[in-house]
Each structure stands twice: as structure tokens, then as C-alpha cells.
Design a protein around this motif. Structure first.
Motif, short mmCIF file in Angstrom:
data_model
loop_
_atom_site.label_atom_id
_atom_site.label_comp_id
_atom_site.label_asym_id
_atom_site.label_seq_id
_atom_site.Cartn_x
_atom_site.Cartn_y
_atom_site.Cartn_z
N PHE A 26 1.22 -1.16 -0.15
CA PHE A 26 -0.12 0.29 -0.11
C PHE A 26 1.21 1.54 0.29
O PHE A 26 2.19 1.39 0.38
N VAL A 27 0.18 2.26 -0.71
CA VAL A 27 0.35 4.15 -0.44
C VAL A 27 -0.30 4.27 0.38
O VAL A 27 -1.20 4.72 -0.47
N ALA A 28 0.39 5.44 1.62
CA ALA A 28 -0.45 5.99 2.14
C ALA A 28 -0.55 7.30 0.94
O ALA A 28 0.18 8.47 1.84
N ALA A 73 -4.39 12.16 8.54
CA ALA A 73 -3.12 11.24 9.39
C ALA A 73 -4.14 9.72 9.91
O ALA A 73 -3.66 8.85 9.84
N ALA A 74 -5.11 9.62 9.86
CA ALA A 74 -6.20 8.65 9.84
C ALA A 74 -6.39 7.38 9.02
O ALA A 74 -5.94 6.47 9.45
N ALA A 75 -5.58 7.79 7.72
CA ALA A 75 -5.83 7.62 6.41
C ALA A 75 -4.67 6.63 6.45
O ALA A 75 -3.87 5.88 6.42
N VAL A 76 -3.45 7.11 6.60
CA VAL A 76 -2.17 6.86 6.69
C VAL A 76 -2.62 5.38 7.95
O VAL A 76 -1.40 4.92 7.85
N PRO A 85 3.88 8.54 4.66
CA PRO A 85 4.86 9.52 4.37
C PRO A 85 5.23 9.72 5.65
O PRO A 85 5.32 9.71 6.43
N ALA A 86 6.98 10.28 5.55
CA ALA A 86 7.68 11.12 7.03
C ALA A 86 6.82 11.52 7.78
O ALA A 86 7.12 11.82 9.13
N GLU A 103 3.34 14.26 7.25
CA GLU A 103 2.12 14.98 7.65
C GLU A 103 2.00 15.86 6.81
O GLU A 103 2.26 17.09 6.87
N GLY A 104 1.07 15.95 5.74
CA GLY A 104 1.83 16.43 4.25
C GLY A 104 2.54 16.94 3.73
O GLY A 104 2.92 17.33 2.59
N ALA A 105 3.44 16.04 3.06
CA ALA A 105 4.98 15.09 2.88
C ALA A 105 3.83 15.45 1.10
O ALA A 105 3.14 15.18 0.78
N ASP A 106 4.48 14.86 0.33
CA ASP A 106 4.65 15.30 -1.10
C ASP A 106 4.41 13.82 -1.77
O ASP A 106 4.80 12.79 -1.23
N ALA A 107 2.49 13.46 -2.40
CA ALA A 107 2.36 12.11 -2.39
C ALA A 107 2.96 11.80 -3.57
O ALA A 107 3.37 10.30 -3.80
#
Length: 316
Positions: free
Chosen positions: A145-147, A153-156, A173-174, A176-180
Motif C-alpha cells: 500500500f501507498v498511503a 493522518a487517519a488514512a495513513v 509519508p515521513a 503529514e502533508g508530505a509530497d504524495a
């Protein structure tokens, strides 16, 4: 969080769950049909009322007209009962749905098969990914999976929990808001290296800012094509049946953003608007790969046109 499947799913068990999940939609549709056709001649007035009934049951204008035209050609002027009308409706609906009832192809020879999962927040994207991951793992496929919904944050967290439960690797992601797009790029490189066969990529669905979301999704596609120019191999749009006709608009919007290859329709068990699947089939002709009627992983199943049509009309 979907629950693991605890029972084998044959047609009987799945059809019973589908029929139960559609019960609110069925009641909305068949109550009107029953009141309309108590041993009544199928004249123009009856056909007009039938068309209105189908439209209010979320089958959409185009599909409703097509169904009524079928009735006009084959049954006009004849006396019909409500049961005959239900059976005929199931046939007409099944004919609309049959061309779109297609399984999602997985080309595991071209590993990994990348599935980009898109849709508005709240439609069930993350849960759908978890359910598919569980099913693919049970089939013996190496799945990851790729979050990519990095702002939620809940989805991750949900994917991380599900990854631990199924043994699927989760690329998170390292922060929140990291580049998808960067996350998807790194995940695809890692998936190629470690033999992953199916890579399911979650995405954001903040439709209130359509331009920004469109650019983000297109960037994800551009960046993963630097690793594999054929990716994504599937673009699965997840739609929530409870939104009814709003699902039509969502399908249009995401079709403009990315090349949607197929649909998954969720939350049919909480909806009186299951008829929207017919409207989607008539208007877009996109493959409907999956429908969801519950929380268990086994409650997301490949779409079967005849079962759905008969379930919608409350028929066995």
C-alpha cells in the motif's frame, strides 16, 4: 476498518448479503411499482408514472427512458401485474449493466501492477484498498500500500494497521502533508526491487479545491511514469452509493482529472440510492469492477450484473 473474512463466500451467501444491502433501495423502487401496477394495463399514463418512479429511484433520466422504451415495445397495451413488472425491470436493468460488469484486470507478469485509487474523501477509498489488499494477499499475491492521502493522518494510520494485519508493506509519508508524488515514486521503485506484485496507491480527495487536486493527481501520474511509463495500470474511482446522483458529477470530475479505468461502488448497505449504479452504467459505460455492502473484506466483491439487477428488484 474492514474485518477479515471469516466464511467462504459462495454465490448464495454473497447474493444474500447483496440483496440485504440493497433492501433500502429495493423498498424505494418496488413500493412505487407495486402501487402503480395492481393488474393494470400498460398505457401511456402508466409508462410516464413508471419513468418518474425510476428517475426518483436514482436510475437517471437516460436509463429510465431506455427501460420505459423497452416496456413500450414489448408490453404496451397489455395487462401486467406488479410481479411481472419487477421481473421485466430486472431484465431491462440487467441488460444495461451487463456490458460494464467486468473484473479489474491484474497483469502480475508486469510487476508491480499499479492501481491508483481516486475519489472524494469519505467515499471509502482507504477501506477499499484495505479490503482489496486482504483479498489479494489471500490469493497469494505480494501486495503493498501507498498511503498517498498524506494530509489525512487517519488514512495513513488505517493503512498501517491493515498492513500489519495482512503482512502487506505500507509506504507511509515521513510527515503529514508530505509530497504524495514523491512518496509514490519511492514506493514504486521499492516495489520493483522487492517483488511486489500489486501496488495500491491511496490518494487525496479534497474536491473543494478542484484545481489543486487535479494538479496533485496528475503529478502523481507523471512522476510514477518516470519509473514505469505504463503506470498506473488501473485507475479505480471509488464512489459512495449514499450520495446518489452526486456520484454522477464525481465521475465526470475525476474523468477530467485522470483516465479513470473502472469503478468501485461502496456503502450500498447504507443507501436507498443503489439505482445510481444503473445511471453510471448508462451514462459513462465504465467498467464497474466492485460493489461493497458491508465492513468485512469479503463484502467487497466483483460486480455481477444479473445478481445486482435482481437484488435491486428484491427478486431471488
Amino acid at each position: 476498518m474492514p474485518e477479515p473474512a471469516e466464511e467462504p463466500v459462495g454465490r448464495g451467501g454473497w447474493f444474500s448479503r447483496l440483496k440485504a444491502g440493497l433492501s433500502r433501495s429495493t423498498a424505494k423502487l418496488t413500493d412505487s411499482v407495486t402501487s402503480l401496477f395492481k393488474k393494470r394495463r400498460l398505457d401511456e399514463e402508466a409508462l410516464e408514472e413508471l419513468e418518474e418512479t425510476l428517475i426518483t429511484a436514482d436510475l437517471g433520466v437516460a436509463a429510465s427512458r431506455r427501460i420505459v422504451e423497452g416496456f413500450r415495445k414489448t408490453r404496451f397495451g397489455k395487462e401486467v401485474t406488479d410481479e411481472e413488472v419487477k421481473a421485466a425491470l430486472a431484465e431491462e436493468i440487467g441488460a444495461i449493466l451487463a456490458p460494464v460488469a467486468q473484473p479489474m484486470p491484474l497483469d502480475t507478469a508486469h510487476a508491480p501492477h499499479v492501481v491508483l485509487v481516486v475519489g472524494v474523501n469519505g467515499t471509502g477509498k482507504t477501506t477499499t484498498i484495505a479490503k482489496l489488499g486482504q483479498q489479494y494477499r489471500e490469493q497469494g499475491l505480494a501486495c503493498a500500500f501507498v498511503a498517498g492521502d498524506t494530509f489525512r493522518a487517519a488514512a495513513v494510520e488505517q493503512l498501517q494497521i491493515w498492513g500489519e494485519r495482512t503482512g502487506a508493506r505500507v509506504h507511509a509519508p515521513a510527515k503529514e502533508g508530505a509530497d504524495a508524488a514523491g512518496l509514490a515514486f519511492d514506493a514504486l521503485k521499492a516495489a520493483r526491487a522487492d517483488g511486489t506484485q500489486v501496488l495500491l496507491v491511496d490518494t487525496a480527495g479534497r474536491l473543494h479545491n478542484k484545481t489543486a487536486l487535479m494538479e496533485e493527481l496528475r503529478k502523481v501520474v507523471r512522476v510514477i511514469r518516470r519509473v514505469d511509463e505504463t503506470a498506473p495500470h488501473s485507475v479505480l474511482l471509488v464512489l459512495d452509493a449514499t450520495t446518489g446522483q452526486n456520484a454522477i458529477q464525481q465521475c465526470k470530475v475525476f474523468g477530467e482529472m485522470v483516465n479513470v479505468t473502472g469503478l468501485a461502488v461502496t456503502k450500498l448497505d447504507g443507501s436507498a440510492k443503489g439505482g445510481v449504479v444503473v445511471a453510471l452504467a448508462q451514462e459513462f459505460g465504465l467498467p464497474v469492477h466492485f460493489v461493497g455492502v458491508g465492513e468485512k473484506a469479503a463484502d467487497l466483491r466483483p460486480f455481477a450484473a444479473r445478481d445486482f439487477a435482481r437484488g435491486l428488484m428484491g427478486l431471488d
